[in-house]
Design a protein around this motif. Structure first.
Motif, PDB file in Angstrom:
ATOM      1  N   ASN A  43       0.752  -1.179  -0.121  1.00  0.00           N
ATOM      2  CA  ASN A  43       0.049  -0.022  -0.127  1.00  0.00           C
ATOM      3  C   ASN A  43       0.810   1.348  -0.063  1.00  0.00           C
ATOM      4  OD1 ASN A  43      -2.503   1.306   0.082  1.00  0.00           O
ATOM      5  ND2 ASN A  43      -2.188   1.515   2.023  1.00  0.00           N
ATOM      6  N   ALA A  46       2.629   1.819  -3.258  1.00  0.00           N
ATOM      7  CA  ALA A  46       1.726   2.135  -4.435  1.00  0.00           C
ATOM      8  C   ALA A  46       1.340   3.786  -4.225  1.00  0.00           C
ATOM      9  CB  ALA A  46       0.434   1.364  -4.306  1.00  0.00           C
ATOM     10  N   ASP A  49       4.565   5.478  -5.384  1.00  0.00           N
ATOM     11  CA  ASP A  49       4.734   5.331  -6.960  1.00  0.00           C
ATOM     12  C   ASP A  49       3.661   6.358  -7.652  1.00  0.00           C
ATOM     13  OD1 ASP A  49       6.707   3.620  -6.666  1.00  0.00           O
ATOM     14  OD2 ASP A  49       5.605   1.930  -7.041  1.00  0.00           O
TER      15      ASP A  49
END
Length: 99
Positions: A43, A46, A49
Motif C-alpha cells: 500500500n 503504491a 509510486d
C-alpha cells in the motif's frame, strides 16, 4: 492493535526503505503486524509510486502510514491467530521539510 508513523525521505526509493524500517520497529513491539506487513508495504509503495518522479526543488517526500488489526481469540502463535478486521492507510506527498 494499531500503528501510526511518518517518515521523510529524499527519493521514492529512500521513502520505501524508510517505511520498511519503521514498520520493522512496529513489528518488534507489536508482533501481530507481521501478519499485515506485506499489505502495508504494498500500500505504501503504491501511493509513493503515484508521485511524480522529479522531487520539486527544496522538497522531500513525507509518507504517513496507519492501520490496525483485531482478532477474536488469543493464541501463542501470532501466525495462527484468526484476524477479525484489518485497516491499512498510507499517504505520500512532497513537502518542504520544517527546519
Amino acid at each position: 492493535m494499531s500503528y501510526s508513523f511518518g517518515v521523510w525521505a529524499k527519493s521514492k526509493a529512500e521513502a520505501k526503505a524508510a517505511v520498511a524500517a519503521k514498520l520493522d520497529e512496529v513489528i518488534a513491539t507489536q508482533a501481530i503486524h507481521a501478519r499485515d506487513k506485506s499489505a502495508i508495504l504494498a500500500n505504501a509503495a503504491a501511493v509513493i509510486d503515484l508521485l511524480g518522479d522529479a522531487v520539486p526543488d527544496g522538497h522531500e517526500i513525507h509518507v504517513g502510514c496507519n492501520g490496525s488489526v483485531s482478532w477474536i481469540e488469543d493464541g501463542s502463535n501470532v501466525a495462527d491467530i484468526p484476524l477479525r478486521s484489518g485497516s491499512i492507510s498510507a499517504s505520500a506527498t512532497y513537502h518542504r521539510p520544517l527546519t
